[in-house]
Design an enzyme around this catalytic site. Structure first.
Site, PDB file in Angstrom:
ATOM      1  N   GLU A   1       0.832  -1.208   0.000  1.00 35.92           N
ATOM      2  CA  GLU A   1       0.000   0.000   0.000  1.00 35.92           C
ATOM      3  C   GLU A   1       0.867   1.258   0.000  1.00 35.92           C
ATOM      4  OE1 GLU A   1      -0.928   2.009   3.863  1.00 35.92           O
ATOM      5  OE2 GLU A   1      -2.734   0.779   3.598  1.00 35.92           O
TER       6      GLU A   1
ATOM      7  N   ASP B   1      -5.251  -4.166  -2.572  1.00 35.38           N
ATOM      8  CA  ASP B   1      -5.160  -2.718  -2.808  1.00 35.38           C
ATOM      9  C   ASP B   1      -3.731  -2.312  -3.132  1.00 35.38           C
ATOM     10  OD1 ASP B   1      -4.254  -3.065  -0.122  1.00 35.38           O
ATOM     11  OD2 ASP B   1      -4.876  -1.025   0.397  1.00 35.38           O
TER      12      ASP B   1
END
Length: 323
Positions: A42, A99
């Protein structure tokens, strides 16, 4: 006019330089200063996006080289989600975080467009293909982005993190590849968000369980909060469409609080707010969502940790791109 433009550019550069001085290691690793200086895909993805935004190719290449060399999982083409420098094996947990994969792929695609570098796009295309293969499933009649390849599909239900619904990235991937899966992900993720309205506030939780019949429930193992994960949901919606009516539940909740007395999170089921207020990046997301854009900037407070600073710069980036 030229003086004002130069001044704005200098301020923007100063914000990015501050970010790098606090969180970027010499080898290209972004450290999470509030979490024992571990690193995540991330954080690497966020910084890569920001490097493209600030036209800092040297830093982009450094970030990408460390990420690709240290975190790439050659078994599936994705990335190991966490690097813990204190562990004997810093990448012992081989699972990915979708993500992080999406952010890295999106940053590479943006870099390819900005700097006309086909190699970046080839890498992005490969990651996008791996994401589809390992993170995306059909479940309860919907196309679903799992939080990772392992451990989230429980057969009778799946565990979802709505802040992993990265709408502007999905849109960019669809435009590039023309693959229907990305457009379907956008539509189905928005539909799922509509079903993730809990409690009197009608807000999503950080972690949600979707049952085989499509119904939603709080995921076990996490507090039932709209908190540090789910704060990214309105950011990504606004980044996708600044005028979206899907921002209304967040606006309706936050309008009950003065700007500087907005709780940092809320237990959605008990309607109990945090005992402290938003600041830094959390407040920036609120400002973008509420249309209070005069507050949005990338001048980082002295006490910003990695996550707050990242949210603030990303919010500023989203706002600049919407103007």
């Amino acid at each position: 006019m030229m003086i004002m433009l130069c001044s704005a550019q200098a301020a923007a550069s100063e914000g990015w330089e501050t970010y790098k001085s606090r969180f970027l290691q010499a080898d290209g690793r972004i450290i999470d200063t509030a979490n024992k200086n571990v690193s995540h895909t991330e954080g690497q993805g966020y910084a890569m996006l920001l490097a493209v935004h600030y036209s800092d190719r040297a830093t982009f290449d450094k970030l990408w080289q460390w990420t690709n060399t240290t975190l790439r999982d050659k078994q599936n083409g994705l990335f190991i989600w966490r690097y813990n420098p204190a562990a004997a094996n810093p990448t012992g947990d081989k699972n990915n975080a979708s993500d992080g994969d999406i952010l890295v792929a999106w940053a590479l695609q943006r870099a390819a467009e900005k700097w006309q570098n086909p190699a970046y796009q080839q890498q992005s295309d490969a990651i996008q293909k791996a994401i589809i293969a390992h993170d995306v499933i059909r479940y309860a009649g919907r196309t679903v982005m799992l939080p990772g390849a392992q451990g989230f599909n429980k057969t009778s239900y799946v565990v979802l993190n709505p802040s992993y619904f990265l709408f502007p990235a999905f849109q960019a991937f669809a435009k590039r590849s023309h693959l229907q899966v990305w457009t379907t992900l956008i539509n189905d993720s928005f539909a799922m968000l509509s079903d993730m309205r809990f409690g009197t506030s009608g807000l999503p939780l950080d972690w949600v369980a979707m049952n085989a019949d499509g119904s939603m429930a709080p995921a076990t193992g996490w507090p039932p909060r709209f908190s540090y994960d789910a704060i990214r949901v309105p950011l990504y919606i606004a980044w996708y469409d600044a005028q979206s009516l899907r921002l209304v539940p967040f606006q309706a909740f936050w309008q009950h609080y003065p700007r500087q007395a907005t709780p940092a999170w809320i237990d959605v089921l008990s309607n109990t707010p945090a005992g402290y207020n938003m600041n830094g990046g959390l407040l920036a997301v609120r400002d973008l969502t509420m249309g209070e854009t005069t507050y949005i900037n990338d001048r980082l407070p002295a006490d910003s940790d990695y996550y707050s600073a990242s949210l603030q710069l990303l919010t500023n980036m989203a706002y600049e791109e919407s103007r």
